[in-house]
Design an enzyme around this catalytic site. Structure first.
Site, PDB file in Angstrom:
ATOM      1  N   LYS A   1      18.929 -16.799  30.314  1.00 16.51           N
ATOM      2  CA  LYS A   1      18.914 -16.529  28.873  1.00 16.51           C
ATOM      3  C   LYS A   1      17.579 -15.859  28.560  1.00 16.51           C
ATOM      4  O   LYS A   1      16.561 -16.526  28.407  1.00 16.51           O
ATOM      5  CB  LYS A   1      19.086 -17.825  28.074  1.00 16.51           C
ATOM      6  CG  LYS A   1      20.461 -18.442  28.187  1.00 16.51           C
ATOM      7  CD  LYS A   1      20.633 -19.624  27.247  1.00 16.51           C
ATOM      8  CE  LYS A   1      19.779 -20.811  27.675  1.00 16.51           C
ATOM      9  NZ  LYS A   1      20.073 -22.027  26.873  1.00 16.51           N
TER      10      LYS A   1
ATOM     11  N   ILE B   1       7.782  29.383  10.803  1.00 16.79           N
ATOM     12  CA  ILE B   1       6.665  28.553  11.249  1.00 16.79           C
ATOM     13  C   ILE B   1       7.171  27.115  11.412  1.00 16.79           C
ATOM     14  O   ILE B   1       7.731  26.532  10.484  1.00 16.79           O
ATOM     15  CB  ILE B   1       5.481  28.592  10.261  1.00 16.79           C
ATOM     16  CG1 ILE B   1       4.993  30.027  10.082  1.00 16.79           C
ATOM     17  CG2 ILE B   1       4.355  27.698  10.749  1.00 16.79           C
ATOM     18  CD1 ILE B   1       3.857  30.167   9.078  1.00 16.79           C
ATOM     19  N   TYR B   2       6.976  26.567  12.596  1.00 15.66           N
ATOM     20  CA  TYR B   2       7.359  25.196  12.906  1.00 15.66           C
ATOM     21  C   TYR B   2       6.093  24.349  13.051  1.00 15.66           C
ATOM     22  O   TYR B   2       4.997  24.874  13.248  1.00 15.66           O
ATOM     23  CB  TYR B   2       8.175  25.146  14.198  1.00 15.66           C
ATOM     24  CG  TYR B   2       9.559  25.761  14.092  1.00 15.66           C
ATOM     25  CD1 TYR B   2      10.697  24.972  14.128  1.00 15.66           C
ATOM     26  CD2 TYR B   2       9.722  27.147  13.958  1.00 15.66           C
ATOM     27  CE1 TYR B   2      11.969  25.526  14.022  1.00 15.66           C
ATOM     28  CE2 TYR B   2      10.979  27.718  13.856  1.00 15.66           C
ATOM     29  CZ  TYR B   2      12.104  26.899  13.891  1.00 15.66           C
ATOM     30  OH  TYR B   2      13.355  27.448  13.790  1.00 15.66           O
TER      31      TYR B   2
ATOM     32  N   SER C   1      -4.369  20.727  27.868  1.00 13.63           N
ATOM     33  CA  SER C   1      -3.410  19.640  28.039  1.00 13.63           C
ATOM     34  C   SER C   1      -4.101  18.505  28.766  1.00 13.63           C
ATOM     35  O   SER C   1      -4.358  18.582  29.971  1.00 13.63           O
ATOM     36  CB  SER C   1      -2.181  20.117  28.830  1.00 13.63           C
ATOM     37  OG  SER C   1      -1.237  19.075  28.969  1.00 13.63           O
TER      38      SER C   1
ATOM     39  N   TYR D   1      18.776 -10.451  35.970  1.00 14.36           N
ATOM     40  CA  TYR D   1      18.206 -11.784  36.153  1.00 14.36           C
ATOM     41  C   TYR D   1      18.049 -12.115  37.627  1.00 14.36           C
ATOM     42  O   TYR D   1      18.987 -12.032  38.421  1.00 14.36           O
ATOM     43  CB  TYR D   1      19.081 -12.859  35.499  1.00 14.36           C
ATOM     44  CG  TYR D   1      18.733 -14.252  35.995  1.00 14.36           C
ATOM     45  CD1 TYR D   1      17.431 -14.747  35.844  1.00 14.36           C
ATOM     46  CD2 TYR D   1      19.664 -15.042  36.648  1.00 14.36           C
ATOM     47  CE1 TYR D   1      17.083 -15.996  36.321  1.00 14.36           C
ATOM     48  CE2 TYR D   1      19.335 -16.307  37.130  1.00 14.36           C
ATOM     49  CZ  TYR D   1      18.039 -16.775  36.969  1.00 14.36           C
ATOM     50  OH  TYR D   1      17.682 -18.010  37.455  1.00 14.36           O
TER      51      TYR D   1
ATOM     52  N   CYS E   1      -4.625   9.690  25.442  1.00  9.02           N
ATOM     53  CA  CYS E   1      -4.442   8.233  25.413  1.00  9.02           C
ATOM     54  C   CYS E   1      -5.198   7.543  26.546  1.00  9.02           C
ATOM     55  O   CYS E   1      -5.373   6.322  26.522  1.00  9.02           O
ATOM     56  CB  CYS E   1      -2.959   7.888  25.496  1.00  9.02           C
ATOM     57  SG  CYS E   1      -1.989   8.468  24.086  1.00  9.02           S
TER      58      CYS E   1
END
Length: 555
Positions: A442, A286-287, A39, A434, A43
């Site tokens: 906006k 089976i997955y 594990s 905001y 990335c």
């Protein structure tokens, strides 16, 4: 007591193992990983190479020991499942450390083998200076090569996520870098005019960006004193050559289906493992999850292949639920993604324009370029956003955003809005936080929705940047920016200039028997001018996205 075998760790497999243990303390869970790490943050690999992540150990999310102590999962690294006996519900495993083989039975089997880098059969590509990046051993090989060879020049083939991240990593290491991409743009999840912002940023960092060019061959010249050192001469499809000392192949990945094919599992039309909505393969015991599978596209319901960590993690969790008796269904993949390219973030969700045209889906589009937070507060940066929506229903089809700040927030909001089935009219009313340091009264989202709703209601008749190359004698291009802007920013070829604040007094200079194409920097003042002219009886269109969109479409 259920016995679950998991082939492959990282995102999907590790998530499934942890979820299965949380659901059942009695289940026997064994996870096989043919590599040394079960594990890890794949990335994060380019960021360690470039020096952003200093500590290599931070890439290791779990070890066999930590998995065992926390989740009571038997993790066997350097163990490769080499065959599956579906009728007997057993697998044959090879211990790569001592070459012994053994079998394990299962009640349920999960395939999470990931994807493998695409490396085409290019002459000369098998050499000591050419690498791909998929896992920690790959990363270590690249770092070793950099340390040993001290390259002054590196070349990256492919302008996708890994290619762009490796380009930046080499730049941070002070290595002169070339990026070669066969398409006419990098970062293909966004459309070309949006990728233009990325092209500008890449070239501003003195990267040798070569678009529309492919690698045809590589020739390795070994150093006289070391067969692992030397240089490469790359021959490109445009007839040019490139001398380099390190080559990264990052042209894409394909689903890893070797074991699934050998087992006789159904393979989808796109080359991934076929699964149903519950992540079951053609064998109900089976997955399969992650980069190896074909999943449903959220928008169209058609099969797609999207190698992203987010979907893989969710699929792993869902597969664990279903192996232990649930009937959860996967709701489709939007393809929401983001990439850092030097000072820019480039992100997208849903469909891009190329995909919508390919699928023959009706769409409309708008562009806005506005501040990430209140423009008067220090640090505001322009967010350039493209919103694609259905002209009939107003539902969101896709979005793309690029900028230095606030890009992730806007695309995340639009990803949620798309999944919720919101329309652009409803998006106008989204109430966002905001305060001057964080947003605007906006927001970018609201402004994009305002423009899109104006288009749907017919309050504005828009035209897009690509139409400017085909203007006729019956059309007049009117630039309503101030003269100083034209000098500092640039001009539209053939445009006449009447600043918007002078327009009411100078309308008599414009012909009423021709169509007026109004343009400004980003489209906002153009809309003001459009309303003035339309309300005064002129035939008029507004250039959505203005000069900024038109200019970057050419980069």
């Amino acid at each position: 007591m259920a016995k679950i075998l998991i082939i492959g760790g990282v995102a999907g497999g590790a998530s499934a193992a942890a979820r299965a243990r949380r659901l059942s303390e009695s289940a026997e869970i064994i996870m096989f990983e043919r590599g040394p790490f079960v594990s890890f943050a794949n990335c994060g690999l380019p960021y360690h190479i470039g020096g952003d992540i200093k500590d290599r150990a931070k890439l290791l999310l779990q070890t066999p020991e930590s998995f065992l102590s926390r989740f009571n999962v038997d993790v066997r690294v350097m163990n490769e499942v080499i065959s599956i006996q579906r009728e007997a519900k057993t697998v044959t495993v090879k211990n790569l450390l001592d070459d012994t083989e053994y079998t394990e039975s299962y009640d349920f089997l999960l395939l999470s083998p990931g994807a493998s880098p695409v490396v085409p059969p290019i002459p000369g590509i098998d050499n000591p200076l050419t690498f791909s990046l998929r896992n920690i051993p790959d990363m270590d090989k690249i770092l070793t090569s950099i340390k040993h060879n001290q390259p002054k020049h590196a070349t990256v083939i492919g302008g996708g996520f890994i290619g762009l991240e490796m380009m930046e990593a080499f730049h941070q290491l002070g290595i002169e870098t070339a990026l070669v991409e066969m398409a006419d743009q990098v970062m293909t999840p966004v459309d070309k005019e949006m990728a233009g912002f990325v092209h500008q940023e890449i070239r501003a960092k003195d990267i040798d960006l070569r678009l529309g060019v492919a690698l045809q061959s590589a020739e390795f010249q070994a150093a006289a004193d070391d067969a692992e050192r030397g240089a490469l001469t790359l021959q490109l499809s445009n007839g040019e050559s490139l001398n380099t000392e390190l080559l990264i192949m990052a042209i894409g990945v394909r689903p890893e289906t070797t074991l699934a094919r050998a087992t006789g599992l159904r393979i989808g039309e796109l080359g991934g493992i076929w699964v149903n909505d519950e992540m079951q393969t053609s064998d109900p015991f089976i997955y399969a999850v992650g980069d190896a599978i074909e999943e449903k596209d959220f928008l169209t319901g058609k099969q797609t292949v999207v190698p992203l960590a987010g979907p893989a993690n969710r699929q792993g969790r869902m597969a664990a639920d279903n192996m232990l008796g649930a009937h959860e269904t996967y709701k489709g993949t939007q393809g929401t993604a983001i990439c850092k390219v030097f000072d820019l973030a480039v992100a997208s969700t849903g469909k891009n324009e190329k995909q919508l045209r390919r699928d023959e889906m009706a769409y409309e589009k708008v562009y806005v370029h506005t501040a990430s937070h209140a423009s008067y507060y220090p640090g505001a940066e322009v967010v350039s956003l493209k919103l694609l929506f259905s002209p009939e229903s107003g539902k969101i089809l896709g979005a793309q955003a690029i900028g230095k700040d606030g890009v992730d927030k806007r695309i995340d909001i639009l990803a949620v809005a798309q999944r919720a089935g919101m329309t652009v009219e409803q998006l106008q009313h989204v109430e966002l936080t905001y305060a001057p340091p964080y947003g605007s009264a906006k927001d970018v989202i609201n402004q994009a929705a305002f423009v899109a709703t104006n288009v749907m209601k017919g309050d504005v008749n828009g035209i897009h940047y690509d139409a400017l190359t085909n203007l006729t004698a019956d059309q007049v291009l009117l630039d309503v920016r101030n003269p100083g802007e034209l000098e500092s920013v640039g001009t539209f070829p053939g445009a006449i200039n009447i600043p918007v604040d002078q327009l009411r007094g100078r309308m008599n200079e414009l012909p009423k028997d021709k169509e007026i194409i109004v343009a400004c920097q980003v489209g906002l003042r153009g809309n003001v001018a459009y309303r003035q002219l339309a309300n005064s009886g002129f035939i008029v269109k507004n250039l959505i996205g203005g000069y900024r969109t038109w200019k970057t479409s050419q980069c």
